[in-house]
Design an enzyme around this catalytic site. Sequence first.
Site, PDB file in Angstrom:
ATOM      1  N   ARG A 160       2.986  46.623  -6.242  1.00 55.95           N
ATOM      2  CA  ARG A 160       3.767  46.931  -5.036  1.00 55.95           C
ATOM      3  C   ARG A 160       2.923  47.790  -4.089  1.00 55.95           C
ATOM      4  NH1 ARG A 160       6.192  44.104  -7.773  1.00 55.95           N
ATOM      5  NH2 ARG A 160       8.412  44.007  -8.263  1.00 55.95           N
ATOM      6  N   TYR A 182       3.945  47.694  -0.228  1.00 57.27           N
ATOM      7  CA  TYR A 182       5.372  48.054  -0.183  1.00 57.27           C
ATOM      8  C   TYR A 182       5.543  49.550  -0.474  1.00 57.27           C
ATOM      9  CZ  TYR A 182      10.350  47.922  -1.510  1.00 57.27           C
ATOM     10  OH  TYR A 182      11.706  48.139  -1.606  1.00 57.27           O
ATOM     11  N   LYS A 202       7.141  52.598   1.742  1.00 61.63           N
ATOM     12  CA  LYS A 202       8.348  53.326   1.308  1.00 61.63           C
ATOM     13  C   LYS A 202       8.058  54.828   1.158  1.00 61.63           C
ATOM     14  CE  LYS A 202      11.231  49.861   1.312  1.00 61.63           C
ATOM     15  NZ  LYS A 202      12.348  49.806   2.290  1.00 61.63           N
ATOM     16  N   ILE A 240      17.975  46.182  -7.473  1.00 61.07           N
ATOM     17  CA  ILE A 240      19.337  45.845  -7.048  1.00 61.07           C
ATOM     18  C   ILE A 240      19.472  44.335  -6.887  1.00 61.07           C
ATOM     19  CG2 ILE A 240      21.150  46.342  -5.343  1.00 61.07           C
ATOM     20  CD1 ILE A 240      19.965  48.851  -6.856  1.00 61.07           C
ATOM     21  N   SER A 258      17.492  38.571  -1.815  1.00 62.47           N
ATOM     22  CA  SER A 258      16.023  38.535  -1.769  1.00 62.47           C
ATOM     23  C   SER A 258      15.428  38.761  -3.158  1.00 62.47           C
ATOM     24  CB  SER A 258      15.470  39.548  -0.762  1.00 62.47           C
ATOM     25  OG  SER A 258      15.660  40.846  -1.226  1.00 62.47           O
ATOM     26  N   ARG A 298      13.536  47.567 -16.632  1.00 62.02           N
ATOM     27  CA  ARG A 298      13.047  48.777 -15.957  1.00 62.02           C
ATOM     28  C   ARG A 298      14.111  49.876 -15.920  1.00 62.02           C
ATOM     29  NH1 ARG A 298       9.911  46.611 -10.564  1.00 62.02           N
ATOM     30  NH2 ARG A 298      12.017  46.518  -9.723  1.00 62.02           N
TER      31      ARG A 298
HETATM   32  P1  NAD Z   1      17.263  41.619   1.692  1.00 70.85           P
HETATM   33  O1  NAD Z   1      15.789  41.453   1.617  1.00 70.85           O
HETATM   34  O2  NAD Z   1      18.141  40.766   0.853  1.00 70.85           O
HETATM   35  O3  NAD Z   1      17.726  41.554   3.199  1.00 70.85           O
HETATM   36  C1  NAD Z   1      16.954  42.090   4.218  1.00 70.85           C
HETATM   37  C2  NAD Z   1      17.653  41.797   5.536  1.00 70.85           C
HETATM   38  O4  NAD Z   1      16.755  42.188   6.571  1.00 70.85           O
HETATM   39  C3  NAD Z   1      17.960  40.307   5.712  1.00 70.85           C
HETATM   40  O5  NAD Z   1      19.291  40.134   6.158  1.00 70.85           O
HETATM   41  C4  NAD Z   1      16.949  39.866   6.759  1.00 70.85           C
HETATM   42  O6  NAD Z   1      17.407  38.800   7.584  1.00 70.85           O
HETATM   43  C5  NAD Z   1      16.747  41.156   7.543  1.00 70.85           C
HETATM   44  N1  NAD Z   1      15.478  41.124   8.262  1.00 70.85           N
HETATM   45  C6  NAD Z   1      14.263  40.767   7.756  1.00 70.85           C
HETATM   46  N2  NAD Z   1      13.342  40.791   8.730  1.00 70.85           N
HETATM   47  C7  NAD Z   1      13.968  41.158   9.870  1.00 70.85           C
HETATM   48  C8  NAD Z   1      13.567  41.374  11.214  1.00 70.85           C
HETATM   49  N3  NAD Z   1      12.291  41.192  11.602  1.00 70.85           N
HETATM   50  N4  NAD Z   1      14.468  41.752  12.131  1.00 70.85           N
HETATM   51  C9  NAD Z   1      15.765  41.931  11.764  1.00 70.85           C
HETATM   52  N5  NAD Z   1      16.216  41.759  10.510  1.00 70.85           N
HETATM   53  C10 NAD Z   1      15.328  41.375   9.576  1.00 70.85           C
HETATM   54  O7  NAD Z   1      17.578  43.136   1.430  1.00 70.85           O
HETATM   55  P2  NAD Z   1      17.888  43.983   0.143  1.00 70.85           P
HETATM   56  O8  NAD Z   1      17.226  43.416  -1.071  1.00 70.85           O
HETATM   57  O9  NAD Z   1      19.328  44.296   0.158  1.00 70.85           O
HETATM   58  O10 NAD Z   1      17.053  45.283   0.538  1.00 70.85           O
HETATM   59  C11 NAD Z   1      17.463  46.089   1.605  1.00 70.85           C
HETATM   60  C12 NAD Z   1      16.567  47.298   1.670  1.00 70.85           C
HETATM   61  O11 NAD Z   1      16.614  47.988   0.425  1.00 70.85           O
HETATM   62  C13 NAD Z   1      15.108  46.975   1.928  1.00 70.85           C
HETATM   63  O12 NAD Z   1      14.555  47.965   2.780  1.00 70.85           O
HETATM   64  C14 NAD Z   1      14.492  47.051   0.552  1.00 70.85           C
HETATM   65  O13 NAD Z   1      13.109  47.354   0.582  1.00 70.85           O
HETATM   66  C15 NAD Z   1      15.308  48.163  -0.069  1.00 70.85           C
HETATM   67  N6  NAD Z   1      15.311  48.115  -1.521  1.00 70.85           N
HETATM   68  C16 NAD Z   1      15.788  47.025  -2.160  1.00 70.85           C
HETATM   69  C17 NAD Z   1      15.764  46.974  -3.546  1.00 70.85           C
HETATM   70  C18 NAD Z   1      16.251  45.771  -4.305  1.00 70.85           C
HETATM   71  O14 NAD Z   1      16.031  45.717  -5.530  1.00 70.85           O
HETATM   72  N7  NAD Z   1      16.914  44.815  -3.678  1.00 70.85           N
HETATM   73  C19 NAD Z   1      15.258  48.065  -4.275  1.00 70.85           C
HETATM   74  C20 NAD Z   1      14.787  49.177  -3.569  1.00 70.85           C
HETATM   75  C21 NAD Z   1      14.824  49.191  -2.187  1.00 70.85           C
END
Ligand code: NAD
Length: 246
Positions: free
Chosen positions: A145, A148, A152, A181, A185, A206
């Site tokens: 990562r 990424y 973060k 989570i 995605s 994990r």
């Molecule tokens: P996701 O990846 O499922 O959704 C991301 C959303 O952002 C989508 O609706 C997408 O259309 C939108 N998006 C992407 N590019 C864009 C752009 N250029 N302009 C506008 N919108 C845009 O999200 P998730 O998995 O729910 O994750 C949300 C946040 O939480 C992220 O910042 C991610 O890094 C963080 N996060 C997620 C996890 C996980 O396991 N899912 C863990 C830790 C942190």
Amino acid sequence: MTHKLGGKTVIITGAAQGIGRAAAILFASEGARVLAVDINAAALAKLEVEHGCEPVVLDLTDGEGIAAWAENVGAVDVLFLCAGYVAYGTIEDCSDADWAFSFDLNVTAMFRMIRTIIPGMIVRKGGSIITMSSVASSVRGVPNRFAYAATKAAIIGMTKALAADYVGHGIRCNTICPGTIETPSLEDRMRASGEYEATRDAFIARQPIGRLGHPDEIAELALYLASDVSAFTTGQCHIIDGGWSN
Ligand code: NAD
């Protein structure tokens, strides 16, 4: 029953799916006017019909687009910056383009959005800014990562700096660091691995709690940080990770 966000206007980015969508639905049910920002117009339209969130179709990597929209947005009480992108791999896998895009979407878009919204919060002497980081950051080194985690960790630094600069203006800034989570995605990433079950098992392993987190669990933490209940909290990383970083 009193709503926790009654009378508040909230911007949520990345609201079309996953954690952002869960937060948009929860915040709307708690009485907020929700401005749901995403690039996915069809999913935002569904969110509008089903939950009354106002769709804002915007590419967050378009700085001029953000500035033009934000000029007329009016009073904003809560900014939840949730949109993000996961670049996989080590430093050896990371192209200039991967690095640049990761920072554009995960960090620079956040900086630009906050820069446009914070002057209004200063005038109104209050606001809550919630950024989305991750356990994969300065909290914990996670294999593959590289870019990424760099973004973060930058978000944690940005959040703490903002909290220090604006605490005297009644503006609180906190960041959320989730573990793994179950979101669309993540599902895509597990399928793309070509070894769905093994990848899923590894993601679950994990978390000592023995499962993936749910978007609603993160949305509840965001609700706490958005509402006045958390009025004594600023500048903090709120880790919610099933014990991963313990
Ligand atoms: P996701 O990846 O499922 O959704 C991301 C959303 O952002 C989508 O609706 C997408 O259309 C939108 N998006 C992407 N590019 C864009 C752009 N250029 N302009 C506008 N919108 C845009 O999200 P998730 O998995 O729910 O994750 C949300 C946040 O939480 C992220 O910042 C991610 O890094 C963080 N996060 C997620 C996890 C996980 O396991 N899912 C863990 C830790 C942190």
